[in-house]
Design a protein around this motif. Structure first.
Motif, mmCIF file in Angstrom:
data_model
loop_
_atom_site.group_PDB
_atom_site.id
_atom_site.type_symbol
_atom_site.label_atom_id
_atom_site.label_comp_id
_atom_site.label_asym_id
_atom_site.label_seq_id
_atom_site.Cartn_x
_atom_site.Cartn_y
_atom_site.Cartn_z
ATOM 1 N N GLY A 29 -4.942 10.983 -3.335
ATOM 2 C CA GLY A 29 -4.148 9.790 -3.608
ATOM 3 C C GLY A 29 -3.690 9.050 -2.365
ATOM 4 N N PHE A 30 -4.005 9.590 -1.182
ATOM 5 C CA PHE A 30 -3.642 8.921 0.071
ATOM 6 C C PHE A 30 -4.881 8.369 0.742
ATOM 7 C CE2 PHE A 30 0.060 11.572 -0.556
ATOM 8 C CZ PHE A 30 1.090 10.715 -0.193
ATOM 9 N N VAL A 31 -4.728 7.204 1.355
ATOM 10 C CA VAL A 31 -5.802 6.547 2.090
ATOM 11 C C VAL A 31 -5.347 6.435 3.540
ATOM 12 C CG1 VAL A 31 -7.211 4.471 2.299
ATOM 13 C CG2 VAL A 31 -6.471 5.255 0.028
ATOM 14 N N PHE A 32 -6.194 6.885 4.451
ATOM 15 C CA PHE A 32 -5.910 6.866 5.880
ATOM 16 C C PHE A 32 -6.812 5.810 6.510
ATOM 17 C CE2 PHE A 32 -5.112 10.938 4.002
ATOM 18 C CZ PHE A 32 -3.837 11.260 4.464
ATOM 19 N N VAL A 33 -6.207 4.702 6.925
ATOM 20 C CA VAL A 33 -6.969 3.565 7.438
ATOM 21 C C VAL A 33 -7.046 3.670 8.959
ATOM 22 C CG1 VAL A 33 -7.139 1.054 7.577
ATOM 23 C CG2 VAL A 33 -6.217 2.139 5.504
ATOM 24 N N THR A 34 -8.283 3.638 9.463
ATOM 25 C CA THR A 34 -8.523 3.715 10.895
ATOM 26 C C THR A 34 -7.809 2.583 11.617
ATOM 27 O OG1 THR A 34 -10.661 4.760 10.598
ATOM 28 C CG2 THR A 34 -10.355 3.541 12.629
ATOM 29 N N GLY A 35 -7.324 2.869 12.815
ATOM 30 C CA GLY A 35 -6.695 1.850 13.638
ATOM 31 C C GLY A 35 -7.620 0.661 13.825
ATOM 32 N N GLN A 36 -7.063 -0.521 13.647
ATOM 33 C CA GLN A 36 -7.845 -1.741 13.762
ATOM 34 C C GLN A 36 -7.504 -2.480 15.049
ATOM 35 O OE1 GLN A 36 -10.427 -2.737 11.751
ATOM 36 N NE2 GLN A 36 -10.112 -0.670 10.956
ATOM 37 N N MET A 37 -8.519 -3.162 15.566
ATOM 38 C CA MET A 37 -8.407 -3.910 16.811
ATOM 39 C C MET A 37 -8.113 -5.380 16.500
ATOM 40 S SD MET A 37 -8.802 -1.352 18.660
ATOM 41 C CE MET A 37 -8.458 -2.249 20.147
ATOM 42 N N ILE A 125 -3.262 -0.802 15.313
ATOM 43 C CA ILE A 125 -2.413 -0.293 14.235
ATOM 44 C C ILE A 125 -3.270 0.475 13.244
ATOM 45 C CG2 ILE A 125 -0.847 -0.895 12.333
ATOM 46 C CD1 ILE A 125 -0.246 -3.526 13.840
ATOM 47 N N ASP A 126 -2.789 1.658 12.834
ATOM 48 C CA ASP A 126 -3.423 2.383 11.736
ATOM 49 C C ASP A 126 -2.405 2.605 10.622
ATOM 50 O OD1 ASP A 126 -1.958 4.762 12.320
ATOM 51 O OD2 ASP A 126 -3.596 5.621 13.449
ATOM 52 N N LEU A 127 -2.907 2.981 9.452
ATOM 53 C CA LEU A 127 -2.049 3.058 8.264
ATOM 54 C C LEU A 127 -2.292 4.328 7.458
ATOM 55 C CD1 LEU A 127 -2.774 -0.505 6.779
ATOM 56 C CD2 LEU A 127 -0.894 0.124 8.318
ATOM 57 N N VAL A 128 -1.248 4.759 6.772
ATOM 58 C CA VAL A 128 -1.355 5.720 5.679
ATOM 59 C C VAL A 128 -0.871 4.975 4.436
ATOM 60 C CG1 VAL A 128 -0.598 7.920 4.714
ATOM 61 C CG2 VAL A 128 -0.915 7.682 7.208
ATOM 62 N N VAL A 129 -1.717 4.997 3.405
ATOM 63 C CA VAL A 129 -1.474 4.224 2.200
ATOM 64 C C VAL A 129 -1.517 5.163 1.000
ATOM 65 C CG1 VAL A 129 -2.322 2.265 0.842
ATOM 66 C CG2 VAL A 129 -2.653 2.295 3.324
ATOM 67 N N ARG A 130 -0.677 4.918 0.037
ATOM 68 C CA ARG A 130 -0.681 5.701 -1.210
ATOM 69 C C ARG A 130 -1.295 4.843 -2.302
ATOM 70 N NH1 ARG A 130 0.571 10.797 -3.532
ATOM 71 N NH2 ARG A 130 1.160 10.420 -5.658
ATOM 72 N N ARG A 131 -2.353 5.369 -2.922
ATOM 73 C CA ARG A 131 -2.968 4.640 -4.029
ATOM 74 C C ARG A 131 -2.034 4.720 -5.239
ATOM 75 N NH1 ARG A 131 -7.604 2.294 -4.765
ATOM 76 N NH2 ARG A 131 -8.708 3.232 -3.014
ATOM 77 N N PRO A 132 -1.680 3.574 -5.824
ATOM 78 C CA PRO A 132 -0.785 3.584 -6.989
ATOM 79 C C PRO A 132 -1.398 4.382 -8.147
ATOM 80 C CG PRO A 132 -1.080 1.349 -6.176
ATOM 81 C CD PRO A 132 -2.070 2.220 -5.453
ATOM 82 N N THR A 133 -0.565 5.097 -8.844
ATOM 83 C CA THR A 133 -1.041 5.823 -10.022
ATOM 84 C C THR A 133 -1.036 4.889 -11.217
ATOM 85 O OG1 THR A 133 1.193 6.623 -10.448
ATOM 86 C CG2 THR A 133 -0.256 8.068 -9.208
ATOM 87 N N VAL A 134 -2.022 5.060 -12.060
ATOM 88 C CA VAL A 134 -2.118 4.229 -13.265
ATOM 89 C C VAL A 134 -1.499 5.005 -14.419
ATOM 90 C CG1 VAL A 134 -3.727 3.074 -14.833
ATOM 91 C CG2 VAL A 134 -4.239 3.202 -12.383
ATOM 92 N N SER A 135 -0.554 4.362 -15.088
ATOM 93 C CA SER A 135 0.130 5.029 -16.214
ATOM 94 C C SER A 135 -0.505 4.673 -17.514
ATOM 95 C CB SER A 135 1.599 4.625 -16.280
ATOM 96 O OG SER A 135 2.208 4.837 -15.072
#
Length: 135
Positions: A29-37, A125-135
């Motif tokens: 459920g987590f997305v790790f986005v590579t640092g962007q230039m 900058i790089d990111l850690v993102v949480r994919r929203p859960t679908v209810s």
């Protein structure tokens, strides 16, 4: 491509990688986005002069990756920022950075000064993102 519980993402029309990596990896459920230039698509290594312009480009590249994965900046839970001119650019970077998030919805963040980045960039900058859960 997926390996066990890890998915490796390369976003069509995404930023040109400066090294061998995926735009993002996803697991649990987590997305790790590579640092962007701070370059623009089609012009690798060509950078604007100011920290504000470079920040805009980095955030645009991050948004392109997120959009390609069906996500947005509202899904970001953690940000890591790397600045090569920390003392000179920190306040100006912060002023630009905060415009990308809704008031009161700033992700957790680490910001460090570094001695160098690819392309002699001022910011990555790089990111850690949480994919929203679908209810």
């Amino acid at each position: 491509m997926s390996t066990d519980a890890i998915t490796f993402h390369m976003v069509e029309n995404g930023p040109t990688p400066v090294a061998p990596f995926s735009h993002a990896t996803e697991s649990g459920g987590f997305v790790f986005v590579t640092g962007q230039m701070p370059d623009q698509p089609g012009t690798p290594g060509v950078l604007p002069d100011t920290i504000e312009e470079q920040t805009d480009n980095v955030m645009s590249n991050l948004s392109t990756v997120l959009d390609g994965l069906g996500l947005g900046l509202q899904d970001v839970v953690m940000v890591r920022v790397f600045l090569t001119r920390f003392q000179q650019d920190y306040a100006r970077f912060n002023a630009k950075y905060k415009t990308y998030f809704a008031e009161g919805c700033l992700p957790a963040r680490t910001c460090v000064g570094v001695t160098g980045l690819a392309y002699d960039a001022l910011v990555e900058i790089d990111l850690v993102v949480r994919r929203p859960t679908v209810s």
